[in-house]
Design a protein around this motif. Structure first.
Motif, PDB file in Angstrom:
ATOM      1  N   ALA B 131      38.426  32.803 146.319  1.00  0.00           N
ATOM      2  CA  ALA B 131      38.089  31.399 145.906  1.00  0.00           C
ATOM      3  C   ALA B 131      38.982  30.338 146.787  1.00  0.00           C
ATOM      4  N   MET B 132      40.216  30.685 147.242  1.00  0.00           N
ATOM      5  CA  MET B 132      40.768  29.909 147.955  1.00  0.00           C
ATOM      6  C   MET B 132      40.655  29.603 149.294  1.00  0.00           C
ATOM      7  N   TYR B 133      40.253  30.904 149.926  1.00  0.00           N
ATOM      8  CA  TYR B 133      40.234  30.991 151.198  1.00  0.00           C
ATOM      9  C   TYR B 133      39.639  29.862 152.235  1.00  0.00           C
ATOM     10  N   TYR B 134      38.577  29.266 151.762  1.00  0.00           N
ATOM     11  CA  TYR B 134      37.846  28.415 152.657  1.00  0.00           C
ATOM     12  C   TYR B 134      37.932  26.996 152.100  1.00  0.00           C
ATOM     13  N   ALA B 135      39.155  26.786 151.211  1.00  0.00           N
ATOM     14  CA  ALA B 135      39.308  25.491 150.469  1.00  0.00           C
ATOM     15  C   ALA B 135      39.718  24.355 151.623  1.00  0.00           C
ATOM     16  N   ASP B 136      39.444  23.018 151.128  1.00  0.00           N
ATOM     17  CA  ASP B 136      39.914  22.144 151.801  1.00  0.00           C
ATOM     18  C   ASP B 136      40.919  21.262 150.973  1.00  0.00           C
ATOM     19  N   ASP B 137      40.933  21.318 149.792  1.00  0.00           N
ATOM     20  CA  ASP B 137      41.973  20.847 148.786  1.00  0.00           C
ATOM     21  C   ASP B 137      42.024  21.834 147.776  1.00  0.00           C
ATOM     22  N   ALA B 138      43.032  22.007 147.140  1.00  0.00           N
ATOM     23  CA  ALA B 138      43.573  22.851 145.984  1.00  0.00           C
ATOM     24  C   ALA B 138      44.166  22.014 144.874  1.00  0.00           C
ATOM     25  N   ILE B 139      43.528  22.370 143.789  1.00  0.00           N
ATOM     26  CA  ILE B 139      44.200  21.656 142.402  1.00  0.00           C
ATOM     27  C   ILE B 139      44.940  22.742 141.766  1.00  0.00           C
ATOM     28  N   VAL B 140      46.287  22.765 141.803  1.00  0.00           N
ATOM     29  CA  VAL B 140      46.903  23.960 141.272  1.00  0.00           C
ATOM     30  C   VAL B 140      47.217  23.536 139.656  1.00  0.00           C
ATOM     31  N   VAL B 141      46.552  24.101 138.877  1.00  0.00           N
ATOM     32  CA  VAL B 141      46.789  23.945 137.205  1.00  0.00           C
ATOM     33  C   VAL B 141      47.819  24.748 136.720  1.00  0.00           C
ATOM     34  N   THR B 142      48.651  23.903 135.995  1.00  0.00           N
ATOM     35  CA  THR B 142      49.934  24.523 135.702  1.00  0.00           C
ATOM     36  C   THR B 142      50.195  23.999 133.967  1.00  0.00           C
ATOM     37  N   ASN B 143      50.624  24.870 133.489  1.00  0.00           N
ATOM     38  CA  ASN B 143      51.167  24.575 132.056  1.00  0.00           C
ATOM     39  C   ASN B 143      52.735  24.441 132.146  1.00  0.00           C
ATOM     40  N   PRO B 144      53.261  23.620 131.139  1.00  0.00           N
ATOM     41  CA  PRO B 144      54.772  23.226 131.340  1.00  0.00           C
ATOM     42  C   PRO B 144      55.495  24.560 130.772  1.00  0.00           C
ATOM     43  N   GLU B 145      55.580  25.383 131.345  1.00  0.00           N
ATOM     44  CA  GLU B 145      56.193  26.914 131.096  1.00  0.00           C
ATOM     45  C   GLU B 145      56.321  27.691 132.130  1.00  0.00           C
ATOM     46  N   VAL B 146      57.568  28.212 131.761  1.00  0.00           N
ATOM     47  CA  VAL B 146      58.221  28.931 133.045  1.00  0.00           C
ATOM     48  C   VAL B 146      57.388  29.658 133.830  1.00  0.00           C
ATOM     49  N   SER B 147      56.551  30.663 133.124  1.00  0.00           N
ATOM     50  CA  SER B 147      55.823  31.772 134.011  1.00  0.00           C
ATOM     51  C   SER B 147      54.758  31.018 134.839  1.00  0.00           C
ATOM     52  N   SER B 148      54.356  30.070 134.047  1.00  0.00           N
ATOM     53  CA  SER B 148      53.139  29.347 134.824  1.00  0.00           C
ATOM     54  C   SER B 148      53.604  28.381 136.033  1.00  0.00           C
ATOM     55  N   VAL B 149      54.653  27.708 136.022  1.00  0.00           N
ATOM     56  CA  VAL B 149      55.427  27.090 136.975  1.00  0.00           C
ATOM     57  C   VAL B 149      55.695  28.032 138.210  1.00  0.00           C
ATOM     58  N   ARG B 150      56.328  29.072 137.958  1.00  0.00           N
ATOM     59  CA  ARG B 150      56.687  30.069 138.776  1.00  0.00           C
ATOM     60  C   ARG B 150      55.291  30.655 139.669  1.00  0.00           C
ATOM     61  N   ASP B 151      54.317  31.087 138.829  1.00  0.00           N
ATOM     62  CA  ASP B 151      52.982  31.662 139.278  1.00  0.00           C
ATOM     63  C   ASP B 151      52.364  30.235 140.180  1.00  0.00           C
ATOM     64  N   SER B 152      52.586  29.209 139.914  1.00  0.00           N
ATOM     65  CA  SER B 152      51.972  28.103 140.733  1.00  0.00           C
ATOM     66  C   SER B 152      52.724  28.091 141.951  1.00  0.00           C
ATOM     67  N   ASP B 153      54.115  28.329 142.017  1.00  0.00           N
ATOM     68  CA  ASP B 153      54.544  28.200 143.215  1.00  0.00           C
ATOM     69  C   ASP B 153      54.383  29.340 143.983  1.00  0.00           C
ATOM     70  N   ARG B 154      54.422  30.382 143.523  1.00  0.00           N
ATOM     71  CA  ARG B 154      53.858  31.490 144.317  1.00  0.00           C
ATOM     72  C   ARG B 154      52.272  31.278 144.774  1.00  0.00           C
ATOM     73  N   MET B 155      51.511  30.653 144.083  1.00  0.00           N
ATOM     74  CA  MET B 155      50.114  30.302 144.703  1.00  0.00           C
ATOM     75  C   MET B 155      49.989  29.427 145.850  1.00  0.00           C
ATOM     76  N   LEU B 156      51.051  28.495 145.564  1.00  0.00           N
ATOM     77  CA  LEU B 156      51.367  27.557 146.710  1.00  0.00           C
ATOM     78  C   LEU B 156      51.557  28.251 148.159  1.00  0.00           C
ATOM     79  N   GLY B 157      52.524  29.236 148.156  1.00  0.00           N
ATOM     80  CA  GLY B 157      52.896  30.018 149.061  1.00  0.00           C
ATOM     81  C   GLY B 157      51.681  30.828 149.747  1.00  0.00           C
ATOM     82  N   ILE B 158      50.858  31.044 148.854  1.00  0.00           N
ATOM     83  CA  ILE B 158      49.647  31.994 149.482  1.00  0.00           C
ATOM     84  C   ILE B 158      48.632  30.769 150.160  1.00  0.00           C
TER      85      ILE B 158
END
Ligand SMILES: Nc1ncnc2c1ncn2[C@@H]1O[C@H](COP(=O)(O)OP(=O)(O)OP(=O)(O)O)[C@@H](O)[C@H]1O
Ligand SMILES: [Mg+2]
Lengths: 89, 269
Positions: B131-158
């Motif tokens: 889903a993200m491979y060909y993207a020009d823009d990414a909207i990282v959807v995050t909930n204000p909660e520890v595991s979601s923020v951590r996973d978002s950071d991981r996704m940013l790395g990817i």
């Protein structure tokens, strides 16, 4: 919510702070494992704040990249400034 | 020039599909030719949120495998002329999404559409990376909660290492943060991470804050993207998000709890 719960809930105040502190440590760890320094986003934000004192730019105008080569590390800062002086604040 | 936008998160259930439907509808309502694609193969949901589940004949995998052409698989939204939905397959597994196949379909869509919105599945496995491979823009959807923020950071790395833009050394994907299910009451009482807390850790361009809202469930019950509920807080917040995505400057709303008197606070609920 009863009176007792109300006071109980005010006492629990601050778990968000705990969450934040844990996250800061965790994320720093994760980023170190990925080979990208954990201070990058903070650095980017602080640089942005400094630039904003002089020029009106937004977050997307600053990019910070980090690359690890074999013998050295490259920290690349790219700041796109608006082309005319009229954006000055 | 068509733009490919991925709605991603890492963590499941944070509001990606809700956001994909809202963004696609919002862009289309502004006259942009828009298609929204469900990448959640095996757990198709976007069709339900868009309210077109009974009109699915062919799906994304059929098109990838050339068992159907795009025109047969695309479902035109009945409420908005410029909007099309490409549903996921409910029966195949995610392996059916080949990089070449996805690339070919996106390429064909980009001839016709201004925006291609990709609703990513949860996780960081094949479906999410496709889903993200060909993207020009990414909207990282995050909930204000520890595991979601951590996973978002991981996704940013990817996003910054495993996307086509990263692999070809092109200009990096533009990344945006969308904070969803935000509850200002809980933030103000110190129970929930605030926007500033999350921003301090992720430091992304903040596209919007979507409040925790009953309107989201009501909208999904009815198969109506919540952005069409203009009276609701979530609908308005999504409207603002679309405007910001298109470059308008819109102040953030729904950040603060409505002021309640001491009495109503004591006897709430
Ligand atoms: N702002 C909100 N307020 C209240 N409920 C919400 C909000 N956003 C999403 N939800 C609810 O959260 C649940 C998950 O939403 P959604 O399906 O959009 O998430 P998702 O990230 O696509 O999930 P998955 O990872 O399973 O694909 C749904 O029940 C939805 O109604
Ligand atoms: Mg989903």
């Amino acid at each position: 919510m009863g009176l007792l719960d109300y006071f109980r809930s005010t006492q629990q105040k601050g778990t968000a702070n705990v969450a934040k502190e844990r996250l800061q440590i965790l994320v720093a760890h994760d980023r170190a494992a990925r080979g990208c320094p954990s201070y990058l986003p903070k650095l980017q934000q602080e640089i942005l704040e400094v630039i904003r004192k002089y020029v009106d730019v937004d977050l997307s105008a600053v990019s910070v990249n980090y690359e690890q080569e074999e013998s050295h590390e490259v920290l690349e800062l790219n700041i796109i400034l608006p082309d005319t002086g009229k954006h000055r604040i | 020039m068509s733009r490919i936008i991925v709605i991603t998160s890492g963590k499941g259930g944070v509001g990606k599909t809700t956001t994909s439907a809202a963004l696609a509808m919002g862009l289309a309502q502004r006259g942009k030719r828009t298609v929204v694609i469900d990448f959640d193969v095996g757990l198709r949901n976007l069709d339900l949120i868009m309210g077109c589940e009974r009109r699915v004949v062919y799906d994304f995998i059929n098109v990838i495998n050339q068992e159907a052409n795009l025109n047969q698989a695309l479902i035109r939204d009945k409420r908005c002329d410029h909007l099309y939905v490409l549903p996921a397959s409910q029966t195949r597994d995610k392996g059916a999404l080949s990089k070449e196949g996805v690339g070919r379909v996106l390429e064909e869509l980009s001839q016709t559409y201004d925006f291609i919105v990709c609703d990513s599945p949860a996780g960081i496995e094949h479906g999410a990376t496709m889903a993200m491979y060909y993207a020009d823009d990414a909207i990282v959807v995050t909930n204000p909660e520890v595991s979601s923020v951590r996973d978002s950071d991981r996704m940013l790395g990817i996003l910054s290492s495993k996307s086509r833009r990263a692999e070809t050394n092109a200009e990096p994907i533009r990344e945006f943060l969308l904070l969803t299910r935000y509850d200002p009451h809980r933030v103000e009482s110190g129970e929930m991470l605030s926007v500033d807390d999350v921003q301090e850790i992720l430091a992304l361009n903040l596209l919007g804050i979507i409040p925790e809202s009953k309107a989201v469930l009501t909208a999904s019950n009815a198969g109506i993207p919540v952005i069409l509920d203009r009276d609701s807080d979530a609908g308005q917040a999504y409207g603002d998000m679309v405007a910001r995505y298109l470059g308008e400057e819109v102040p953030h709303r729904f950040l603060h709890a409505e002021k309640k008197g001491l009495l109503s606070r004591l006897f709430r609920g």
